[in-house]
Design a protein around this motif. Structure first.
Motif, PDB file in Angstrom:
ATOM      1  N   LEU A 149      -0.071  -3.236 -23.616  1.00 18.67           N
ATOM      2  CA  LEU A 149       0.339  -2.300 -24.658  1.00 18.67           C
ATOM      3  C   LEU A 149       1.805  -2.581 -24.980  1.00 18.67           C
ATOM      4  N   PRO A 150       2.062  -3.582 -25.830  1.00 20.79           N
ATOM      5  CA  PRO A 150       3.453  -3.978 -26.097  1.00 20.79           C
ATOM      6  C   PRO A 150       4.279  -2.859 -26.711  1.00 20.79           C
ATOM      7  N   GLN A 151       3.628  -1.941 -27.452  1.00 23.17           N
ATOM      8  CA  GLN A 151       4.390  -0.851 -28.054  1.00 23.17           C
ATOM      9  C   GLN A 151       4.992   0.082 -27.006  1.00 23.17           C
ATOM     10  N   PHE A 152       4.430   0.045 -25.776  1.00 24.07           N
ATOM     11  CA  PHE A 152       4.939   0.882 -24.691  1.00 24.07           C
ATOM     12  C   PHE A 152       5.586   0.055 -23.580  1.00 24.07           C
ATOM     13  N   ASN A 153       5.662  -1.275 -23.762  1.00 20.38           N
ATOM     14  CA  ASN A 153       6.149  -2.155 -22.697  1.00 20.38           C
ATOM     15  C   ASN A 153       5.389  -1.863 -21.399  1.00 20.38           C
ATOM     16  N   CYS A 171      -3.730   9.181 -28.923  1.00 24.03           N
ATOM     17  CA  CYS A 171      -3.093   8.120 -28.147  1.00 24.03           C
ATOM     18  C   CYS A 171      -4.197   7.321 -27.471  1.00 24.03           C
ATOM     19  N   ASP A 200       1.412   9.883 -24.320  1.00 26.48           N
ATOM     20  CA  ASP A 200       1.387   8.511 -24.817  1.00 26.48           C
ATOM     21  C   ASP A 200       0.125   7.790 -24.361  1.00 26.48           C
TER      22      ASP A 200
END
Length: 360
Positions: free
Chosen positions: A119-123, A79, A48
């Motif tokens: 990186l909001p998609q990964f919190n 990524c 990720d």
């Protein structure tokens, strides 16, 4: 749970001064191939994030094709990639990090102050900063504390946990006070294993390719599995060749036979330093080098043997050998810590016994 690859200290375009010019050029090419293996690993492990903690280059002078290979390889990783320049590849307006176009998935930290990237998609938040000069006596983590917002907090830095270092010294207390879940460090070339200071996990992955006998054995990167409050990791070998250092006791044996018996089955791809120890009259290092060299990519043979004690008993002989040993025994007794005396006794005796000079 995020899969994270943490690498550092590639030192691309190293001189490999211990090898022949042809082998050194080949090794620099193999270093560039390392980038492809890194990208393949990221795809295989479904990474990720990739964190690269500095010294990807060995210095300011970089072959253009090396920089392009790095950019292309990082762009092929599916990524986000975060890169924190170190003391060997510090950021400046003239550095390759400023003058080359980098892929959109690559974020290079460019300031000496720590900055955060959300990186909001990964919190998740990734913090990082850059070396902007070859030496830094201040701590990269001085006064830093990650935001406490329930996110996974990571930092990608180049720095040294050795006290008083001139390369961004970082204390255990600063790591513990950072509030980070994981601190990805670069600078130390030996894999540290996953360490902890307070609640913060941290590690050095070590360099992914050894360049000398101070960088022995398997080299690679770290594969981490992280979520807020929990980080685990494993070392993944990535190197093309290994530097190995072995010591062989040749007492009572033919040195060549003793070395062959001590070797593992497969050595052809690696670079070895073999040190002879024990009691031996005068090992012929040139003969050993010729006989053993085809078994290795690179080979150095060293002699640390000593004269067998029973040889001194021949000092009572009524011969040139006896006379020589009597004189040398007295000299060695006067200068017990002088290795030149022992070498003189060894090679003088070999010349008397064999009728020829034996070179160390």
């Amino acid at each position: 749970m995020l899969n994270i690859i943490h690498g550092a200290d590639f030192h691309l375009d190293s001189p490999f001064s211990g090898l022949s010019p042809e082998r050194a050029a080949q090794r620099r090419g193999e270093q560039r191939d390392l980038l492809t293996r890194l990208a393949q690993l990221a795809r295989e492990k479904q990474a990720d994030l990739v964190l690269l903690s500095g010294d990807l280059m060995d210095g300011e002078t970089v072959y253009r094709e090396t920089a392009q290979a790095l950019s292309q390889a990082l762009g092929g990783i599916p990524c986000p990639v975060f890169l924190a320049p170190g003391n060997h590849d510090c950021y400046s307006p003239s550095s390759v990090y400023a003058t080359l176009d980098w892929p959109d998935n690559v974020h290079i930290f460019t300031t000496p102050a720590v900055e955060g990237v959300d990186l909001p998609q990964f919190n998740c938040t990734v913090y990082g900063r850059a070396f902007c000069s070859p030496h830094e006596t201040g701590s990269p983590l001085a006064g830093f504390q990650a935001a406490e917002d329930g996110r996974l907090t990571l930092a990608c830095l180049h720095g040294d946990t050795a006290p008083g270092s001139g390369y961004g010294p970082i204390s255990q207390e600063e790591i513990a006070a950072s509030g980070l879940d994981y601190l990805a460090l670069g600078h130390v070339h030996q894999h540290s294993g996953l360490q902890r200071a307070g609640r913060t996990a941290w590690a050095y992955p070590g360099c992914p390719e050894g360049r000398g006998f101070d960088e022995l054995g398997e080299k690679g990167v770290l594969l981490l599995h992280a979520q807020p409050g929990q980080v685990t990791g494993e070392f993944v070998p990535l190197c093309r060749r290994r530097y190995q250092d072995i010591r062989v006791d040749v007492t009572g044996s033919d040195p060549l036979d003793a070395v062959l018996n001590a070797l593992p089955p497969a050595t052809e791809e690696d670079i070895y330093r073999i040190t002879l120890t024990g009691a031996c009259t005068a090992p012929d290092l040139a003969r050993l080098q010729r006989a053993l060299a085809p078994r290795f990519y690179g080979l150095t043979v060293r002699d640390e043997t000593r004269l067998p004690q029973d040889l001194w008993q021949r000092r009572e002989e009524d011969s040139l050998t006896g006379l020589f040993l009597r004189e040398m025994e007295q000299l060695c007794a006067k200068r017990p810590d002088d290795p030149v005396c022992r070498l003189a006794a060894r090679f003088g005796l070999a010349a008397l016994e064999n009728g020829e000079d034996i070179c160390p």
